[in-house]
Scaffold this motif. Structure first.
Motif, PDB file in Angstrom:
ATOM      1  N   PRO A 532       0.457  -1.382  -0.084  1.00 57.88           N
ATOM      2  CA  PRO A 532       0.141  -0.059  -0.152  1.00 57.88           C
ATOM      3  C   PRO A 532       0.701   1.477  -0.300  1.00 57.88           C
ATOM      4  CG  PRO A 532       0.470  -0.993   2.523  1.00 57.88           C
ATOM      5  CD  PRO A 532       0.754  -1.929   1.095  1.00 57.88           C
ATOM      6  N   ASN A 533       1.960   0.657   0.480  1.00 61.54           N
ATOM      7  CA  ASN A 533       2.852   2.648   0.268  1.00 61.54           C
ATOM      8  C   ASN A 533       4.218   2.187  -0.591  1.00 61.54           C
ATOM      9  OD1 ASN A 533       3.994   0.205   1.815  1.00 61.54           O
ATOM     10  ND2 ASN A 533       5.653   0.977   2.886  1.00 61.54           N
ATOM     11  N   LEU A 542      -4.831  -2.206  -1.292  1.00 65.88           N
ATOM     12  CA  LEU A 542      -5.493  -2.068  -0.375  1.00 65.88           C
ATOM     13  C   LEU A 542      -5.949  -0.714   0.408  1.00 65.88           C
ATOM     14  CD1 LEU A 542      -2.576  -5.100   1.692  1.00 65.88           C
ATOM     15  CD2 LEU A 542      -5.072  -5.604   1.002  1.00 65.88           C
ATOM     16  N   ASP A 543      -5.394   0.306  -0.762  1.00 67.76           N
ATOM     17  CA  ASP A 543      -5.583   1.367   0.098  1.00 67.76           C
ATOM     18  C   ASP A 543      -6.703   2.145   0.384  1.00 67.76           C
ATOM     19  OD1 ASP A 543      -6.755   1.325  -2.880  1.00 67.76           O
ATOM     20  OD2 ASP A 543      -4.884   2.130  -3.390  1.00 67.76           O
ATOM     21  N   SER A 544      -7.472   1.311   0.611  1.00 68.57           N
ATOM     22  CA  SER A 544      -8.839   2.054   1.217  1.00 68.57           C
ATOM     23  C   SER A 544     -10.344   0.698   1.818  1.00 68.57           C
ATOM     24  CB  SER A 544     -10.259   2.544  -0.196  1.00 68.57           C
ATOM     25  OG  SER A 544     -10.498   1.429  -0.606  1.00 68.57           O
ATOM     26  N   PRO A 545     -10.486   1.587   2.215  1.00 64.31           N
ATOM     27  CA  PRO A 545     -11.241   0.757   3.663  1.00 64.31           C
ATOM     28  C   PRO A 545     -11.929  -0.169   2.567  1.00 64.31           C
ATOM     29  CG  PRO A 545     -11.122   2.192   4.536  1.00 64.31           C
ATOM     30  CD  PRO A 545     -10.272   3.098   3.199  1.00 64.31           C
ATOM     31  N   ALA A 546     -13.104   0.064   1.034  1.00 65.12           N
ATOM     32  CA  ALA A 546     -13.426  -1.180   0.567  1.00 65.12           C
ATOM     33  C   ALA A 546     -13.303  -1.718  -0.446  1.00 65.12           C
ATOM     34  CB  ALA A 546     -14.468   0.258  -0.021  1.00 65.12           C
ATOM     35  N   PHE A 548     -10.534  -3.046   0.509  1.00 64.44           N
ATOM     36  CA  PHE A 548      -9.966  -4.018   1.682  1.00 64.44           C
ATOM     37  C   PHE A 548     -11.275  -5.576   1.845  1.00 64.44           C
ATOM     38  CE2 PHE A 548      -9.087  -5.292   6.053  1.00 64.44           C
ATOM     39  CZ  PHE A 548      -7.892  -6.571   5.880  1.00 64.44           C
ATOM     40  N   ALA A 549     -12.355  -4.209   2.156  1.00 67.61           N
ATOM     41  CA  ALA A 549     -13.540  -5.370   1.909  1.00 67.61           C
ATOM     42  C   ALA A 549     -13.857  -5.701   1.501  1.00 67.61           C
ATOM     43  CB  ALA A 549     -14.641  -4.280   2.817  1.00 67.61           C
ATOM     44  N   VAL A 552     -12.196  -8.895   1.685  1.00 62.74           N
ATOM     45  CA  VAL A 552     -12.290  -9.781   2.706  1.00 62.74           C
ATOM     46  C   VAL A 552     -13.470 -11.283   2.710  1.00 62.74           C
ATOM     47  CG1 VAL A 552     -13.352  -9.924   5.052  1.00 62.74           C
ATOM     48  CG2 VAL A 552     -11.690  -8.530   4.051  1.00 62.74           C
ATOM     49  N   TRP A 590      -1.194  -7.096   7.785  1.00 58.82           N
ATOM     50  CA  TRP A 590      -2.083  -7.248   7.131  1.00 58.82           C
ATOM     51  C   TRP A 590      -2.513  -8.769   7.141  1.00 58.82           C
ATOM     52  CZ3 TRP A 590      -4.854  -3.286   4.507  1.00 58.82           C
ATOM     53  CH2 TRP A 590      -4.455  -2.269   4.664  1.00 58.82           C
TER      54      TRP A 590
END
Lengths: 758, 218
Positions: A532-533, A542-546, A548-549, A552, A590
């Motif tokens: 991500p960095n 993985l750069d946003s919670p969305a 990432f969700a 998952v 992560w």
């Protein structure tokens, strides 16, 4: 009535990286209003000569044309006649020290011995201060070692000149360009690389006379220019723990004049000394405004005159831009014509300071050597014994150059060592296994070595998987990953593969469907995580919670009878070794989050990518062992860790042989040698240094190529076809001689292309 | 009448004392915390935030300020209560949310941090602008009091009793040498911690000693 104090002040440049002269003048004028202050400069383009606080201006010709002997005589007359001289320029201070090696009561600048003791990067004179020196390496070292230094420090390094100037060098090609530029400007090859220290910059300014510390203040930068120079700051007393050793240091150096210690305070509060300047800093008047008039103390010590008391206006100061009238005697010179076709006017160093550096260098080459780990003799990278043996096995009379040479014993030894290490790192709970990245070099001999040494085959396409199977790998020894792994159609192994890693959520869904339909069989199915960095085009972001969700949810859809794994690859040679290890730790975090949120155990970790050979094969095995331990502690269900060192296996396993076609000698020892190799065979030339050898045509002896003024020009009619810059061909090299570029077995080999061969 | 007059006078004295105390308005004000739905949505948000914070360290010191958060989340009006899943998806967060997530990030790194409340001086012009902006978003302006504002951050323990104050909305460490007056200056701080620090003298912040749990005015 005492005679009027006459003070000559130099260093009046007032651009974005200003010299302290105007600040010194302002401070002196406040303390000694009736003194006569004369500004000294070497270009009428320097705007500080127009400062209203100057009673007079003594303008000299620029340093490149100034007759130093005559000028030295004039300066001797001045200081001998009672005038004081405060230098605002490092190089001028050095030149003055060369005229007055033991100093002079009226020369308010440090003597030569003191200057020698503060030469950067080591700054020996400051050893007692509570500061650390950032790690550095002299450019006397071989390019091989310099590249290693950059990798070790995550390419967060600065290439610095012996006097000033520093260039951030985030990659090898930038380093090479900066080295060329700095060497030319400062007329020396003796530069150094220094690790960056992240933190807040602060300085200590001092004033001393004949070894007695008269005063010192501390300043923290509170605002900076785009170049990182002070724009605003706060000024405080120097704490005792610093002041006491500073006083001892000044005494030991027998310091006279102003001085500045430039430092960085890191997040843990440690101070790192970047350099010590033999003059007041440009913010000197900021301290005066805070009630600390250090130039006044210096003049007081030299003359006994009592300055007017300093009035503190507060602890903080800032700068503004002022327009001032131009002195009638020094009208502005015209702006130089831009170079034809160029953009802008080249205006750096109007007073010709680089010329002074060159002249100082010529007059005394050892005056201010970069003290440290170099002795001026360039070190040559060591060629491993196995490589020499491999070269010895070739009959070069039969080799049609350019030709890649398989370094058989080198390759065999590397694969064996990697295999043995994986075995040593394995525990009862976790198997460590090495993966061979087929794309780094799909040569069947290397794939076979991987097979024989118990590696897995890491493939980025079905074509590569097919190649691995042809050499003898079983499907259950194949790992498939990357965004194009299903190409070309029709080559999917019918038996179960070892692992498949998905590059996107859509890819993962396709895999789930393919598993369900029986179209694909794999023991492990997993995901590749995008760092991500650090910018990367690979893996699931993985750069946003969305996002990432979504990841998952997708992992939850994986069939429970398929083992789950995570794949993380990032080229350590590019991001740096320490950075790679941080990424590894970060990825484990992560992974732990993914395990927790999906309730899927991670059973396989595939990590690696793009390691420089030395960092793996000669790296700290404890570090790898600790990584296995950490992985196991964070992810208790991990059963297998596939370590894929990327090009580290292939790169040393081949060399490129080429011959000299022609040698063209130019002015100033500059040589262009045309070779029959080219960037078509060495496409990675720009990314890392290669170890090079020349075979002596008469004795057959192998001679390493040192650094020099020769460029090796490839055979292609392409402007950028230069396969080596700044090397030195051994004496006697002629057309037909054989050159060997080691370390060409990785992407040089696999990405080489057919060009210019008809 | 006499008693009533005395009471009135006493009341005036107390009000005057309160008026002089810049932190009085926020004496009983709790620091901000993000709410959790107790479901996967907030679990995912929290795990993402903490893993992202570690990733953004880039190998830097664990005591580095999480400046990336301020880059991702602009400072602006936020309606409370706010849940993790909502907070991490927003473009804009107020200082309470900034401080709350920074505090969680520091804790996840394994360093000791405490919620910190600040009172800062600005100007009537500045607060008028903020008042308008917050009102337009229909969000409480309780944090504004003429030219003075309530603000939140994090106190990071860097030694036995030494702290640094992280202003998560600004992305900087507050300067302990600052003057206790003037535009942007810190007038008061309250660090929410329990225990004895500095042998009862409190936390050391530059030259200051700050007792935990109570407003400290400069």
């Amino acid at each position: 009535m005492p005679a009027q104090i006459r003070i000559y002040v130099s260093g009046l440049y007032c651009g974005g990286n200003p010299q302290p002269g105007v600040g010194i003048v302002r401070s002196l004028r406040a303390a000694f209003p009736s003194s006569k202050i004369v500004g000294v400069e070497y270009s009428n383009r320097v705007s500080g000569i127009h400062w209203e606080g100057l009673d007079d201006v003594w303008l000299q010709r620029p340093w490149d044309e100034l007759d130093l002997d005559i000028y030295a005589e004039r300066v001797r007359e001045l200081v001998g006649g009672g005038a004081l001289w405060i230098s605002g320029s490092d190089l001028e201070a050095m030149w003055l020290a060369s005229i007055f090696p033991e100093g002079h009561p009226n020369l308010l600048a440090p003597p030569m011995q003191a200057l020698k003791r503060i030469t950067k990067p080591e700054v020996l004179g400051a050893k007692e201060l509570p500061v650390k020196i950032p790690t550095f390496i002299s450019t006397d070292h071989s390019d091989w070692d310099l590249h290693a230094f950059c990798r070790q420090h995550n390419w967060r390094v600065w290439l610095k000149g012996p006097y000033y100037d520093a260039a951030r060098t985030p990659s090898w090609d930038v380093f090479e360009a900066a080295r060329n530029a700095l060497s030319k400007v400062w007329a020396t090859q003796r530069l150094f690389l220094q690790a960056h220290v992240s933190g807040y910059e602060e300085s200590v300014m001092l004033s001393a006379y004949k070894g007695e510390l008269l005063g010192a203040v501390s300043m923290r930068k509170r605002d900076i220019t785009p170049e990182g120079k002070t724009w605003a700051g706060d000024v405080t007393e120097v704490p005792d723990e610093f002041l006491v050793p500073l006083r001892r240091m000044v005494k030991a150096l027998n310091w006279t004049g102003g001085g500045e210690l430039e430092m960085v305070r890191d997040a843990a509060g440690e101070l790192w000394l970047l350099e010590m300047n033999p003059r007041f800093p440009a913010w000197v008047h900021g301290a005066t405004l805070a009630g600390h008039n250090l130039p006044a103390l210096l003049v007081q010590a030299a003359t006994g005159a009592i300055p007017k008391p300093s009035i503190a206006h507060g602890e903080e100061f800032t700068r503004v831009v002022l327009e001032v009238p131009v002195r009638k005697d020094f009208p502005l010179p015209p702006l130089p014509e831009p170079f034809a076709g160029a953009v802008g006017h080249s205006m750096k160093h109007p007073s010709g300071l680089p010329a002074l550096a060159e002249r100082l260098q010529e007059s005394n080459p050892h005056m201010l050597e970069v003290i440290g780990d170099g002795d001026g003799t360039e070190q040559v990278a060591k060629i491993p014994e196995t490589m020499m043996q491999d070269l010895g096995s070739y009959d070069f009379a039969q080799v049609q150059t350019p030709e890649f040479l398989f370094m058989e014993s080198t390759a065999a030894s590397l694969f064996k060592r990697a295999s043995e290490r994986a075995h040593r790192l394995s525990t009862n709970e976790v198997q460590v296994i090495t993966g061979y990245s087929i794309k780094t070099n799909p040569d069947a001999r290397l794939i076979k070595l991987a097979l024989d040494n118990g590696f897995l085959a890491e493939c980025i396409s079905l074509a590569e998987a097919q190649k691995a199977l042809e050499v003898g790998f079983r499907p259950d020894q194949v790992i498939l990953n990357g965004p194009g792994k299903w190409w070309p159609e029709g080559l999917m192994p019918t038996e179960q593969m070892h692992a498949v890693f998905c590059d996107s959520v859509a890819d993962l869904d396709r895999c789930v469907a393919a598993l369900a339909s029986g179209e694909m069989k794999s023991k492990h199915v997993g995901i590749r995580i995008r760092t991500p960095n650090i910018r990367s085009r690979f893996g699931i972001p993985l750069d946003s919670p969305a996002t990432f969700a979504k990841l998952v949810e997708a992992v939850k859809r994986l069939p429970t009878d398929t083992a789950f794994g995570v794949h993380f690859h990032m080229a350590s040679a590019n991001v740096g070794v320490a950075q790679w290890w941080h990424l590894f730790e970060s990825i484990l975090k992560w992974c732990r989050a993914i395990e927790k949120l999906t309730e899927r155990d991670i059973e396989m970790l595939d990590m690696g990518g793009g390691w420089f050979p030395d960092d793996v094969h000669d790296g700290d095995e404890d570090k790898f062992a600790k990584a296995v331990e950490t992985a196991r502690a964070v992810l208790p269900n991990v059963r297998q860790i596939a370590s894929e060192p990327g090009k580290a296996m292939a790169q040393p396993s081949m060399a490129l042989a080429m011959r000299v076609l022609e040698i063209q000698e130019h002015e100033d020892d500059y040589v262009e040698a045309v070779v029959d190799g080219s960037i078509a065979e060495l496409p990675m030339y720009f990314f890392y240094p290669h170890r090079m050898l020349r075979q002596c045509g008469e004795t057959g002896e192998w001679q390493p190529l040192k650094r020099g003024k020769t460029h090796l020009m490839g055979r292609l009619c392409m402007e950028h076809d230069i396969v080596a810059a700044n090397v030195q061909l051994p004496e006697g090299t002629r057309a037909g001689d054989l050159l060997i570029f080691c370390d060409a077995g990785g992407y040089d080999r696999s990405m080489s292309y057919v060009f210019g061969r008809g | 009448m006499y008693l009533a007059g005395a009471e009135k006078r006493q009341d005036l004295i107390e009000r005057e004392a309160e008026r002089r105390s810049c932190s009085a308005k926020w004496q009983h004000f709790p620091f901000s915390t993000l709410s959790h739905h107790g479901e996967a949505c907030c679990d995912i948000a929290r795990e993402w935030l903490l893993a992202m914070d570690f990733a953004q360290l880039n190998g830097g010191d664990l005591l580095s300020g999480p400046r990336w958060m301020r880059q991702k989340y602009k400072w602006g009006p936020t309606a409370w209560p706010i849940h993790w899943c909502d907070a991490v998806e927003r473009d804009t967060l107020d200082c309470g949310a900034h401080a709350a997530i920074a505090h969680e990030a520091f804790r996840a790194r394994g360093v000791t941090s405490y919620p910190a409340q600040f009172v800062q001086q600005y100007s009537p012009d500045a607060t008028e602008q903020w008042q308008k902006k917050w009102s337009e978003d229909d969000v409480s302006c309780h944090w504004i009091d003429d030219g003075v504002i309530y603000h939140e951050g994090v106190a990071l323990l860097t030694g036995e009793d030494e702290v640094k104050l992280w202003d998560a909305s600004a992305g900087w460490w507050i300067n302990p040498r600052q003057q206790p007056h003037g535009y942007g200056s810190l007038l008061a701080v309250r660090i929410h911690a329990e225990g004895q620090f500095g042998v009862g003298d409190g936390f050391r912040w530059g030259e200051h000693r700050i007792k935990p749990g109570a407003w400290h005015e400069f």
